[in-house]
Design a protein around this motif. Sequence first.
Motif, mmCIF file in Angstrom:
data_model
loop_
_atom_site.group_PDB
_atom_site.id
_atom_site.type_symbol
_atom_site.label_atom_id
_atom_site.label_comp_id
_atom_site.label_asym_id
_atom_site.label_seq_id
_atom_site.Cartn_x
_atom_site.Cartn_y
_atom_site.Cartn_z
ATOM 1 N N ARG A 60 26.087 -33.610 4.640
ATOM 2 C CA ARG A 60 26.430 -32.593 5.643
ATOM 3 C C ARG A 60 25.604 -31.335 5.456
ATOM 4 O O ARG A 60 25.127 -30.732 6.420
ATOM 5 N N ARG A 115 41.556 -37.986 -7.777
ATOM 6 C CA ARG A 115 40.576 -37.799 -6.721
ATOM 7 C C ARG A 115 39.161 -38.206 -7.134
ATOM 8 O O ARG A 115 38.252 -38.145 -6.313
ATOM 9 N N GLY A 132 43.230 -49.971 2.598
ATOM 10 C CA GLY A 132 41.832 -50.222 2.225
ATOM 11 C C GLY A 132 41.083 -48.933 1.974
ATOM 12 O O GLY A 132 40.038 -48.908 1.338
ATOM 13 N N GLY A 133 41.641 -47.862 2.523
ATOM 14 C CA GLY A 133 41.065 -46.546 2.262
ATOM 15 C C GLY A 133 39.863 -46.181 3.102
ATOM 16 O O GLY A 133 39.315 -45.095 2.935
ATOM 17 N N HIS A 134 39.455 -47.036 4.017
ATOM 18 C CA HIS A 134 38.206 -46.744 4.725
ATOM 19 C C HIS A 134 38.398 -45.936 6.002
ATOM 20 O O HIS A 134 37.444 -45.705 6.738
ATOM 21 N N LYS A 136 37.557 -37.029 1.861
ATOM 22 C CA LYS A 136 36.323 -36.526 1.250
ATOM 23 C C LYS A 136 35.793 -35.319 2.007
ATOM 24 O O LYS A 136 35.222 -34.403 1.433
ATOM 25 N N LEU A 137 35.984 -35.297 3.300
ATOM 26 C CA LEU A 137 35.547 -34.153 4.102
ATOM 27 C C LEU A 137 36.627 -33.079 4.141
ATOM 28 O O LEU A 137 36.453 -32.053 4.774
ATOM 29 N N LEU A 181 47.764 -45.478 1.090
ATOM 30 C CA LEU A 181 46.374 -45.867 0.881
ATOM 31 C C LEU A 181 46.314 -47.382 0.932
ATOM 32 O O LEU A 181 46.839 -48.070 0.058
ATOM 33 N N PRO A 224 37.552 -34.984 -2.588
ATOM 34 C CA PRO A 224 38.847 -34.684 -1.971
ATOM 35 C C PRO A 224 39.527 -33.524 -2.699
ATOM 36 O O PRO A 224 39.211 -33.240 -3.856
ATOM 37 N N THR A 226 33.631 -44.850 -1.338
ATOM 38 C CA THR A 226 34.811 -44.893 -0.471
ATOM 39 C C THR A 226 35.960 -45.567 -1.202
ATOM 40 O O THR A 226 36.775 -46.280 -0.616
ATOM 41 N N LEU A 279 40.105 -42.309 3.102
ATOM 42 C CA LEU A 279 39.233 -41.659 2.120
ATOM 43 C C LEU A 279 38.081 -40.880 2.757
ATOM 44 O O LEU A 279 37.783 -39.774 2.322
ATOM 45 N N PRO A 280 37.399 -41.404 3.774
ATOM 46 C CA PRO A 280 36.382 -40.567 4.420
ATOM 47 C C PRO A 280 36.957 -39.238 4.922
ATOM 48 O O PRO A 280 36.317 -38.193 4.794
ATOM 49 N N SER A 310 30.314 -42.561 4.370
ATOM 50 C CA SER A 310 30.411 -44.004 4.121
ATOM 51 C C SER A 310 29.477 -44.848 4.977
ATOM 52 O O SER A 310 29.747 -46.004 5.260
#
Lengths: 157, 795, 287
Positions: free
Chosen positions: B290, A21, C33-35, C42-43, C31, C3, A62, C38-39, A44
């Motif tokens: 955030r 991660r 391109g992850g775009h 991450k949240l 997974l 994450p 990202t 991943l966002p 991002s």
Amino acid sequence: MKKSVSITINGVKHTHEVEPRLLLVHFIRELAGLTGTHVGCDTSQCGACTIHLNGQAVKSCTMLAVQADGAQIATIEGMAKDGKLHPIQDAFWEKHGLQCGFCTPGMIMSAAQILQRYPKPTEEQIRHQLEGNLCRCTGYHNIVKAIQHAAETMAGK
Amino acid sequence: MATARLLGASIKRREDPRFITGKGNYTDDLKLPGMTYAAFVRSPHAHAGIRKIDTARAIKHPGVVAVFTGTDMTGVNSLPCGWDLRKEKNIPGVVQDLAMVPHMPLTSDVARHVGDPVAVVIADSQDAALDAADLVTVDWDVKSSVTATALAAQAGAAQVHAGAPGNVAFKWELGGGDVDGAFKSADVVVRKRIVNQRLVANAMEPRACVARFEESTGDLTLWVTSQNPHVHRLLMCAFVLGIPEHKVRVISPDVGGGFGSKIFLYNEEVVCSWASRQLKRPVRWTSTRREAYMTDAHGRDHVTDAAMAMSKDGKILGLHVKTTANLGAYLSTFAPAVPTFLYGTLLNGVYKMGAIKCEVTGVFTNTTAVDAYRGAGRPEACYVLERMVDAAAAALKMDPADVRRTNFIPKFSGAYQTHVAVSYDSGDYAGAFDRLLQLFDYKKFRTEQAEARKKGRYLGVGFSTYIEACSIAPSKLVGALGAGAGLYESGKVRVHPTGGVTVYTGSHSHGQGHETTFAQLVADELQIPIDQVEVVHGDTGAIPFGMGTYGSRSASVGGTALHMSVHKIKEKGKKIAAHLLEASASDIEYVGGQFQVRGAPGKAVPWGAVALTAYVPHNYPEGIEPGLEETSFYDPSNFCFPFGAHACVVEVDGDTGHVKIVRYMAVDDVGNVINPMIVDGMVHGGIAQGAAQALWEGAVYDEESGQLVSGSLMDYALPKADMLPMYETARTETPTPVNPLGIKGAGETGTIASTPAVVNAVVDALSGFGVDHIEVMPLTPERVWKTVQAAKSKK
Amino acid sequence: MYPAQFEYHKAGTVREALDLLAKYKDEAKLLAGGHSLLPAMKLRLAQPKHVIDIGKVSELAGIKEEGGTLVIGAMTTHYAIESSALLKSKCPLLPEVAGHIGDPMVRNMGTLGGSLAHADPAADWPAAVIALGAEFVAEGPKGKRTIKVDDFFKGLLTTALTENEILTEIRVPACGANVKCAYAKFPHPASRFAVVGVAAVLTLDGGGKISKASIGITGAGTKATRAKGVEAAIAGKAADAASIQAAASSAADGVDVQADLQGSVEYKQHLLRVFAKRAMEAAAAKK
């Protein structure tokens, strides 16, 4: 389970055991110790984390470090060569293309891709290609001028 | 050896090399041995009682060092509000005293806004801290909440603080002249509701801090993203933690933008400082974006009903303004000053006015605390005025340029007493407007506009002739108005034996370029190469007490403090030189980098010789101490009042309501200018932020749930490069008599002027549909489209 | 913005990826391109226990032409599409739409397949692939199957792909000389996703009439849809302003419009009509 990851940054190989991660930006900042690449947001958008991965501008926040295993990365610290500033760095300095400096590394890395793809960019092209880089200080005016100036300098070579 | 003049020169910035090579030292870059990482547990509710906080699972998580809640922080006081509004203190204008409600660093009874911190997890790694923070469970007693400014004081609204019944924080008023008479005698009265929406500062660098308590010495070092490290130290030590100020060093290193949001003492650095003292280890915290949306002080958030009384030939007879200002859930450090003394006092604008009355009610809501954001009160005032002037012009069927000209205060220097307490320093408002109309062919535009309308294209122009009050401020004056602090600035100039100079300024640079401009100033006055001057800022360990950077005060107040110290150094240098030259000190002048006998340049000693002599005082005057360094504290006698005239041309897409800024022209008078390139940069950035308020930004709360709906960069539209044009800037220079440098201040003018210029332009573009006002910003495409639809259906 | 923990697996081939999907089932996410992924991770909005990285699966990259059909590997990046000389010549709508996605950095990493499989209701690609009448090749444990675009987008963030399938190819017919395309988008000022986006592929007969229109809509609803009413209304009509305006008036029909900060239902329905008109006008104006 941790993974061993090797990433070459500015020509120097960095090998570390990392949790999957771990974001690439944190590999760069914390493990490789290169703090010029910045974290400005968590969705991002802002582009402060922009680096080059295998020659293309990418938002390092990202990406996972494990995705970049074996890759060649260029960060802002690698732009100047042998103590000589890159023309884009010079141009930002010359044209006052920065104020607080926080977005600047990402802007410069993004500008490098712009000029590589569009050696003679129009103002509109520059502004469109900067969609992924936010600046809160300059209002973009001098950033555009800096990139235009860099284009001229680099074309003159 | 004389050097070229540096004042007024656009030289490249000396701080840039580290920024363009990625070697800036931002707070999050700092690594310390034994560092721990903090993650805050925050309320997901807008308003909720805290029945119980269960930290058991979090404490057991691997890597966790400690978990603290508010009840653990015994002996810790509320974050202070540094501005009082109380009748018993004889503060002018107070109608109802400020309710000084508490603001604990970790709330333990009630969470009052989404994001209000209730616990902190400290661990060996960031990952562990975040994972463990998820394991803290809170038993919430969810209550109803209120977020809307207009609803806060209504009967039945949720009560944010027991100590503020009806959610009223204060009531205040200011004015002068016969307002009732003005309205009675008016030919036309224009009434408008004006909403100045809530904004989020969004400096690109999120807030961060690292606190390190060293047990063996009892010293605490706090690195923090602060615009004013001394203020942080004083407030935290004296008011909150009760620890000796002289044992604390606050360092504000490179900071990535502030715009006001990094002035205030926040929960997080207090908690980290306290925790470091408990754990005897460094504690760091960096905000996520955030968290920034939920906790960085928000800006603006006024709802105003304004009325302007006009004579039929366009004179402004009177202005009556009633404003409700949302302060959020708590009183931030300077919050009460922003919608009162930084707002009401600017309502005279650049116009002669018969009378003014301003009434302000501050309200609490279950939202993030509101405080100064670029302009701090002055954009709100300018917006009301410039919108009302345009609305009045429309009502009178007069040209908005003509209405402005009819009312401009004539050129003056020295003093212009307004109806709202302040006395302006110097101004030539018609001069700035004339300069603008040299940049902008107004007549030609009106022709183009008419042609375009026939083809279904909607172009519009908006003017904004503004004034603002900056370079804050005279300490006695602000003290009398309720400030808990003075507003002087410190400047120490230390000359080294080898002739180099280190300058220590209480100002802080987070984008303003003081390492360059202050060096220009000092090097110019000492006539030495700029390379010989070093500027140090941001470290309470090195710098005399200063108030920091905000309110466009650094060059004017901070620069003047340095000027005073340079003057003292020159005077001492003359005495030393006189001794070396065997002349009388009163016969010595400092010219071209050398001390010389007046009228005899051959009889001189250079700067370097005097500097060395001061530190090797073998051949030295009696009664004078060795050394050559001086400290000054400059307390200004008045605010300074930059002014100017901006014009914006927009095109509105009739089908979608989308607004494009076609052209933006700015004429600003900021007094004398040290570095024109840097001042232009300030104006550019300010215009971008002000235009963004007009068209794109806005912090939105869902009234029912109290959630901050626009809580990330995905929802909150910061301007991007493809949304803005190149700016056309020009200057007039009317030096201020307030300080010897003649500098007024430039950091906020762009933001103050631009919001009404853009909105006025959109309204002008739609004037063909009968639109004369749009109440609410931002002017999103839908808002504009709906305005047009409504206007069309009226016809 | 870290994450939650997960196990990471790198697949070298499609087969390997399928085996991993079969093993970890609904605990795994691919997974690309992850775009988009991943966002969300991450949240902590997405917390998959297993992440299968298909970034190095070479079978999935590349753009080629197979007898009148353009075959695009699912792992082809938006930028590769944007800059493809082949596509600029044979299917210019795709490079045009690619340039609207995100920003240059996003386009260097984000993939066509990843975007389509994620099916964000405001993404740009869904409108384009609908208008182009694309077909998708998916590979599962039992082999390959072809999914037509009209069967692909099922609902909010939901496609016809099953959880053990991988989208491998996107196939679109090459555009003939009489086919004109355009994409008209009203972007969200912050996210730059489509508040509304309309892709129009117009087939013109020799005499200035539109013999067939294929219109894809994204942004306003819970999923991308085909604007059947607009298509029917413009078929056989001249490519003039009045006909286009009239046809565009049904653009909002059948779209489950969602109100949000960017617009009420009424406003977004209006935007759909405006952008359907603009997309068709832009397409008709192409040489």
